[in-house]
Design an enzyme around this catalytic site. Sequence first.
Site, PDB file in Angstrom:
ATOM      1  N   CYS A   1       0.851  -0.814   0.589  1.00  0.00           N
ATOM      2  CA  CYS A   1      -0.187  -0.397  -0.470  1.00  0.00           C
ATOM      3  C   CYS A   1       0.760   1.321  -0.148  1.00  0.00           C
ATOM      4  CB  CYS A   1      -1.221  -0.036   1.215  1.00  0.00           C
ATOM      5  SG  CYS A   1      -3.009   0.777   0.384  1.00  0.00           S
TER       6      CYS A   1
ATOM      7  N   HIS B   1      -3.554  -5.673   1.670  1.00  0.00           N
ATOM      8  CA  HIS B   1      -3.784  -6.284   3.254  1.00  0.00           C
ATOM      9  C   HIS B   1      -4.130  -7.534   4.086  1.00  0.00           C
ATOM     10  CE1 HIS B   1      -2.719  -2.328   4.186  1.00  0.00           C
ATOM     11  NE2 HIS B   1      -3.358  -1.586   3.536  1.00  0.00           N
TER      12      HIS B   1
END
Length: 237
Positions: free
Chosen positions: A94, A192
């Site tokens: 991310c 994630h």
Amino acid sequence: MSSDRLKIVWIYPDLLSTYGDQGNTIVLERRSALRGIPYETVHVRSDEPVPVDGHIYLLGGGEDRPQILAAQRLRNDGGLYRAAERGAVVFAVCAGYQLLGTQFGGEEGQPVPGLGLLDISSGRGEQRAVGEIVGDVAPELNVPRITGFENHQGVTRLGPNARPLARVVHGIGNGDGHEGAYAGRIIGTYMHGPALVRNPGLADLLLRWAIGQDLPPIDDSWAARLREERLNAVLSS
């Protein structure tokens, strides 16, 4: 591997560690231990120098201000550059993924210089991508279908020196039908989950790169069962 002990480096847990991304270090430790691979894990805070002798470097997600600060400090430090130049494995999630590129979007969407370790550039999209993501990994990496959770507003474009990590089956990813990017031994992703917990095949890819040889098999029956349940829940919904 350049020494008799695998060195895992978790970069800036005080800035880049959202959504349990530290779990990526834990699964690498666990899968190394199950195979009898000696290892050590070093947590490097943002006021400490990044060691250059690691084998696997991990970066997690973070909010805008911590991401900008992390990029500045990593540029000034230079340790991750030197490690990558000598062939270390880098896995970034991310915000960590975005800052590996040439630039990313700041708090107001303004371009912020990245590290330039991946030939990508990121900016702000119009809508936030939140939810499960599934992708088919580039065949040359020999990793099964990946699954994770994304929560970002980034749109990432790949340059000619980067390749997509996966083709999106479900979710948003980079915003162009692909998820993540890689070049050499550097991988970035929006997943994630934590990503390596959900995808043991991806974790093993990093370990193979780091030690430079095939890995002995381990009992993955529980991981496979949980992974199958997660994939079925997403793709049947």
